[in-house]
Design an enzyme around this catalytic site. Structure first.
Site, PDB file in Angstrom:
ATOM      1  N   LYS A   1     -45.363 -13.444  31.430  1.00  0.00           N
ATOM      2  CA  LYS A   1     -43.895 -13.400  31.442  1.00  0.00           C
ATOM      3  C   LYS A   1     -43.236 -14.390  30.488  1.00  0.00           C
ATOM      4  O   LYS A   1     -42.107 -14.177  30.060  1.00  0.00           O
ATOM      5  CB  LYS A   1     -43.368 -13.620  32.863  1.00  0.00           C
ATOM      6  CG  LYS A   1     -43.424 -12.370  33.728  1.00  0.00           C
ATOM      7  CD  LYS A   1     -42.580 -12.548  34.977  1.00  0.00           C
ATOM      8  CE  LYS A   1     -42.701 -11.349  35.890  1.00  0.00           C
ATOM      9  NZ  LYS A   1     -41.782 -11.411  37.034  1.00  0.00           N
TER      10      LYS A   1
ATOM     11  N   ASP B   1     -35.357  -8.796  37.255  1.00  0.00           N
ATOM     12  CA  ASP B   1     -35.637  -9.314  38.610  1.00  0.00           C
ATOM     13  C   ASP B   1     -34.345  -9.619  39.378  1.00  0.00           C
ATOM     14  O   ASP B   1     -34.234  -9.310  40.564  1.00  0.00           O
ATOM     15  CB  ASP B   1     -36.499 -10.581  38.541  1.00  0.00           C
ATOM     16  CG  ASP B   1     -37.956 -10.272  38.231  1.00  0.00           C
ATOM     17  OD1 ASP B   1     -38.408  -9.149  38.552  1.00  0.00           O
ATOM     18  OD2 ASP B   1     -38.646 -11.150  37.667  1.00  0.00           O
TER      19      ASP B   1
END
Ligand code: ATR
Length: 292
Positions: A80, A117
């Site tokens: 990420k 997210d």
């Protein structure tokens, strides 16, 4: 019994849209099942694949997927942060969150990074508790990891007036607050949780406590207002000890599976052209993978 093979063949055409999830390992990821469900539901000529990629191959693998004509990829642990450097352009929210989980390959070859997210977190709460108002009361957040940062940024963007941030290691919470740099974030001692519950409208656990195999989250919720909403990003088990405790005292609870499902929507929309729905049938389908 006759076996009718025509019912079991799924072929891709020369113009199929392709996407996947890159991780190392990636076998545990629920994304192929989730995205595969939506592809089937909408009859889309496309495929979404698990893509195990070792860290040392990550940058070249992303560029290879682009060159192979993929529409995009999701990126999960441990990539990420690394994906940040591979992207040519980052969305504002990806810059603010400091991580990317959704990559889209533009027609001109540019690699575009986004982070969905926080979107998944907010949309899950909105779908589960439509009356939720982020703007009127403080939110209390436990944790200081990557998911926590996405949640804080999304709540600030929803005009949450105050975020009380509590983490076992206070210096990590302080570093996160300094980095996000918004005066609405108040860092509070981990053991003072019970003192700041009474006027909070939302309590969020972003720590790993309460997950299968991890210690329980021990918090006294007695001071929590009756109308406060409690949510957990842990979804294994679906009803964590925190959620069970909150439910027992009459608070509304929202489990963490919905965040996973909703965060997948923007990628699917961009790659396959449909904004898909999160339904109870999808939840059951994704959960059933745990039993297979
Ligand atoms: P992420 O995957 O979101 O980046 P992480 O970095 O693994 O998360 O962080 C896990 C979170 O759970 C952290 O906030 C961690 O607290 P510390 O920063 O003090 O490590 C929290 N956590 C894990 N075990 C814990 C425990 N036993 N008690 C309290 N908090 C705990």
């Amino acid at each position: 019994m006759d076996f009718d093979i025509s019912n079991n063949i799924r072929t891709l055409s020369g113009t199929s849209r392709l996407a996947g999830v890159m991780g190392w390992p990636v076998a545990h990821s629920k994304s192929p099942r989730l995205q595969g469900y939506w592809l089937a539901k909408h009859g889309i000529d496309g495929s979404y694949m698990p893509l195990p990629v070792a860290p040392e191959n990550f940058a070249s693998a992303v560029k290879s997927l682009r060159d192979l004509g993929f529409a995009g990829v999701n990126v999960t642990i441990p990539h990420k942060q690394a994906v940040f450097d591979v992207c040519d352009e980052l969305s504002v929210r990806a810059q603010r969150i400091g991580a990317v989980n959704t990559v889209t390959f533009a027609p001109d070859g540019k690699i575009l990074g986004d982070n969905t997210d926080g979107f998944g977190f907010i949309e899950n709460l909105r779908q589960s508790t439509p009356e939720i108002d982020f703007t009127s009361s403080p939110a209390m957040i436990l944790g200081a990891g990557g998911a926590c940062r996405a949640i804080i940024v999304s709540l600030l963007d929803e005009n949450c007036p105050e975020i009380r941030l509590l983490n076992r290691t206070k210096s990590r919470a302080q570093a996160l607050a300094d980095d996000v740099n918004d005066p609405r974030i108040q860092v509070i001692d981990w053991n003072q949780a019970h003192h700041c519950l009474d006027d909070a409208a939302l309590l969020v656990n972003t720590t790993s406590l309460g997950m299968i195999g991890q210690p329980p989250l021990e918090i006294d919720l007695a001071g929590l207002a009756a109308q406060a909403i409690v949510t957990d990003i842990v979804y294994a088990p679906l009803k964590t000890g925190l959620l069970a405790q909150a439910e027992a005292q009459g608070n509304r609870i929202v489990d963490g599976l919905g965040m996973l499902l909703h965060q997948a929507r923007p990628g699917f929309h961009r790659w396959f052209g449909v904004d898909p729905a999160v339904t109870s049938e999808l939840r059951d389908f994704v959960l059933a993978s745990a039993q297979e």
